[in-house]
Design an enzyme around this catalytic site. Structure first.
Site, PDB file in Angstrom:
ATOM      1  N   GLU A  20       0.832  -1.214   0.000  1.00 30.59           N
ATOM      2  CA  GLU A  20       0.000   0.000   0.000  1.00 30.59           C
ATOM      3  C   GLU A  20       0.864   1.261   0.000  1.00 30.59           C
ATOM      4  OE1 GLU A  20      -2.855  -0.432   3.221  1.00 30.59           O
ATOM      5  OE2 GLU A  20      -4.156  -1.637   1.938  1.00 30.59           O
ATOM      6  N   GLU A  65      -5.245  -8.319  -1.242  1.00 29.82           N
ATOM      7  CA  GLU A  65      -5.914  -8.126   0.052  1.00 29.82           C
ATOM      8  C   GLU A  65      -7.368  -7.767  -0.185  1.00 29.82           C
ATOM      9  OE1 GLU A  65      -4.467  -5.520   3.163  1.00 29.82           O
ATOM     10  OE2 GLU A  65      -2.394  -5.981   2.595  1.00 29.82           O
TER      11      GLU A  65
HETATM   12  C1  BGP Z   1      -4.364  -2.936   4.833  1.00 30.65           C
HETATM   13  C2  BGP Z   1      -3.021  -3.409   5.288  1.00 30.65           C
HETATM   14  C3  BGP Z   1      -3.005  -4.630   6.121  1.00 30.65           C
HETATM   15  C4  BGP Z   1      -4.268  -4.903   6.877  1.00 30.65           C
HETATM   16  C5  BGP Z   1      -5.555  -4.462   6.243  1.00 30.65           C
HETATM   17  C6  BGP Z   1      -6.753  -4.392   7.150  1.00 30.65           C
HETATM   18  O1  BGP Z   1      -4.399  -1.569   4.831  1.00 30.65           O
HETATM   19  O2  BGP Z   1      -2.149  -3.628   4.207  1.00 30.65           O
HETATM   20  O3  BGP Z   1      -1.827  -4.683   6.818  1.00 30.65           O
HETATM   21  O4  BGP Z   1      -4.190  -4.956   8.201  1.00 30.65           O
HETATM   22  O5  BGP Z   1      -5.438  -3.228   5.622  1.00 30.65           O
HETATM   23  O6  BGP Z   1      -6.690  -3.253   7.923  1.00 30.65           O
HETATM   24  P1  BGP Z   1      -6.856  -3.242   9.488  1.00 30.65           P
HETATM   25  O7  BGP Z   1      -5.950  -4.290  10.003  1.00 30.65           O
HETATM   26  O8  BGP Z   1      -6.453  -1.891   9.912  1.00 30.65           O
HETATM   27  O9  BGP Z   1      -8.272  -3.525   9.742  1.00 30.65           O
END
Ligand code: BGP
Length: 469
Positions: free
Chosen positions: A172, A362
């Protein structure tokens, strides 16, 4: 449902070292920024690791990788995306010699994945810059990080040659606009960071990403390298032309990163942005050739939600990347909009723009789960809401494939429950596998398959045919 998923579609799941491994001070690992971020990406860091920081032990993948990989194989994953913790390999980040113990850990993990028929997809930097680089150099604001990163990339690419063939450079990368410490290792607090420094840091990461791509292709021509961007679309909040332009601007802020990675040059719209924000783009000049010569092979993307842009209203609505909510959409328990069609939209937008393969690395739902213990010792987690989320999004992936979009794979977030990046909670669960751990740190860390585990297994086995069942 007619499935448009190709036979070699990479069905999988994902995680990141800092959220999954734990063992923050074992095996010669140095500290990384997450080890001093107990409150997640929106709270200031602490001076040293503190006991309430759930990432220090995380889900203990470091000690339980064999058990977890066996579960991945049982689920039928074709691929598993995770990151290498840079500070396991170069504990401070600026050494010349790597930490052998760190390399050995990933030797074992990647070999086991391969043995289990699972293709490893590896992120080089997933929000886990070595802490020393953040403190001593102000992270990516300092161009010296480019050569440190290149050394690290070459080290792991040589070591895992033939074992890891698919790489992502920065997780990201465009999130540096919202979270400069998390995504750029920049120690200067965001409110004191000038736009000039921010864009120099962005540029340094873009150059480092190009050099890592160069290294990957030199080391093994079969290597494939992707960038990794947040692909969170902005819709205009109203049909007013001003809102359409606001949405265009918001989209462009994100697209700048894939534009450079794919086209090897800054987009035309960057010039006006630099001028109006008092940014002197002198830093671009020396690196034009590098950016041009080493574009990525594919675009990795994360997709969780969409938001709206408005020229007049700035609500934020608690969505991580700015933007307003959308009256037409439901929200998750953490206030993120749920918009499966937004995934089809963004896949089409990116493919129309670049005609380059896309990899959804993701996508998932953070939700509270309830573990029900039966009298016979069995444990049930009925996460129908997660199944619905994944199913609805995958149906839209199928639609995008039907639209003609080239999509390499889909790694849902996350295989097992892990610590949240934004809130640092354990209760914001994404996994197909339940990990017995609570927000206060208690729990046995035992693993239990959720209902979604069995559902996803069936979807993979049917190559998407069973999505509408
Ligand atoms: C993205 C990231 C991850 C992950 C996911 C979910 O932004 O790359 O590392 O954690 O989001 O977000 P969160 O864990 O804040 O709910």
């Amino acid at each position: 449902m007619k499935s448009f998923f190709p036979d070699d579609f990479l069905w999988g799941a994902a995680a990141a070292a800092n959220q999954y491994e734990g063992a923050y001070a074992e095996g010669g690992k140095g500290l990384c920024i997450q080890d001093v971020m107990p409150g997640g990406s929106r709270r200031p860091p602490t001076d040293a690791p503190t006991s309430g920081n759930l990432k220090l032990a995380a889900s203990d993948f470091y000690h339980r990788w064999e058990e977890d990989i066996a579960l991945m194989a049982e689920c039928g994953l074709k691929t598993f995306r995770t990151s290498i913790a840079w500070s396991r390999i170069f504990p401070r980040g600026d050494e010349t010699e790597p930490n052998e113990e760190g390399l050995v850990f990933y030797d074992r993990v990647f070999a086991k994945l391969r043995e289990s028929g699972i293709e490893p997809v590896v992120t080089l930097s997933h929000y886990e810059t070595p802490l020393h680089l953040a403190r001593r150099y102000d992270g990516w604001a300092d161009p010296r990080l480019i050569s440190f990163f290149e050394r690290y990339a070459r080290t792991v690419m040589e070591r895992y040659k033939g074992i890891v063939r698919c790489w992502l450079t920065f997780n990201e990368i465009n999130n540096i606009l919202n979270a400069p410490l998390t995504a750029g290792g920049i120690w200067t607090p965001a409110e004191r960071l000038s736009k000039q420094t921010l864009f120099e840091a962005i540029h340094n990461e873009l150059v480092a990403s190009a050099l890592a791509t160069k290294a990957a292709h030199e080391i093994d021509p079969d290597n494939k390298v992707g960038c990794m961007v947040i692909a969170s679309p902005f819709y205009p909040l109203t049909p007013a032309p001003e809102d359409a332009l606001a949405a265009l601007d918001a989209e462009r802020a994100n697209l700048l990163f894939s534009d450079v990675h794919v086209r090897g040059e800054y987009p035309a719209y960057a010039a006006r942005y630099f001028e109006e924000n008092g940014i002197d783009p002198h830093f671009i000049r020396n690196d034009q050739e590098t950016l041009k010569k080493y574009p990525v092979d594919f675009i990795g993307l994360s997709y969780y939600f969409s938001s709206c842009a408005s020229a007049s209203e700035k609500t934020g609505d608690g969505l991580p990347h700015g933007g307003s909510g959308n009256p037409f959409l439901e929200k998750s328990q953490w206030g993120w909009t749920i918009d499966p069609k937004g995934l089809r939209y963004v896949l089409n937008t990116l493919y129309d723009r670049y005609r380059m393969p896309l990899f959804i690395v993701e996508n998932g739902l953070g939700a509270r789960d309830r573990l029900i213990r039966g009298d016979d010792g069995s444990c049930i987690i009925e996460d129908d809401y997660r199944i619905a989320f994944l199913r609805d999004h995958l149906i839209q992936v199928n639609e995008a494939l039907h639209d003609g979009v080239g999509i390499m794979g889909y790694t849902m977030w996350s295989f097992a429950d892990i610590v949240s990046a934004s809130t640092a909670q354990f209760s914001k669960r994404y996994g197909l596998v339940y990990v017995d751990r609570n927000d206060d740190g208690s729990g046995s860390l035992a693993r239990f398959r959720k209902k979604s585990f069995y559902w996803y297994k069936d979807i993979i086995a049917s190559n998407g045919e069973n999505l509408d069942r």
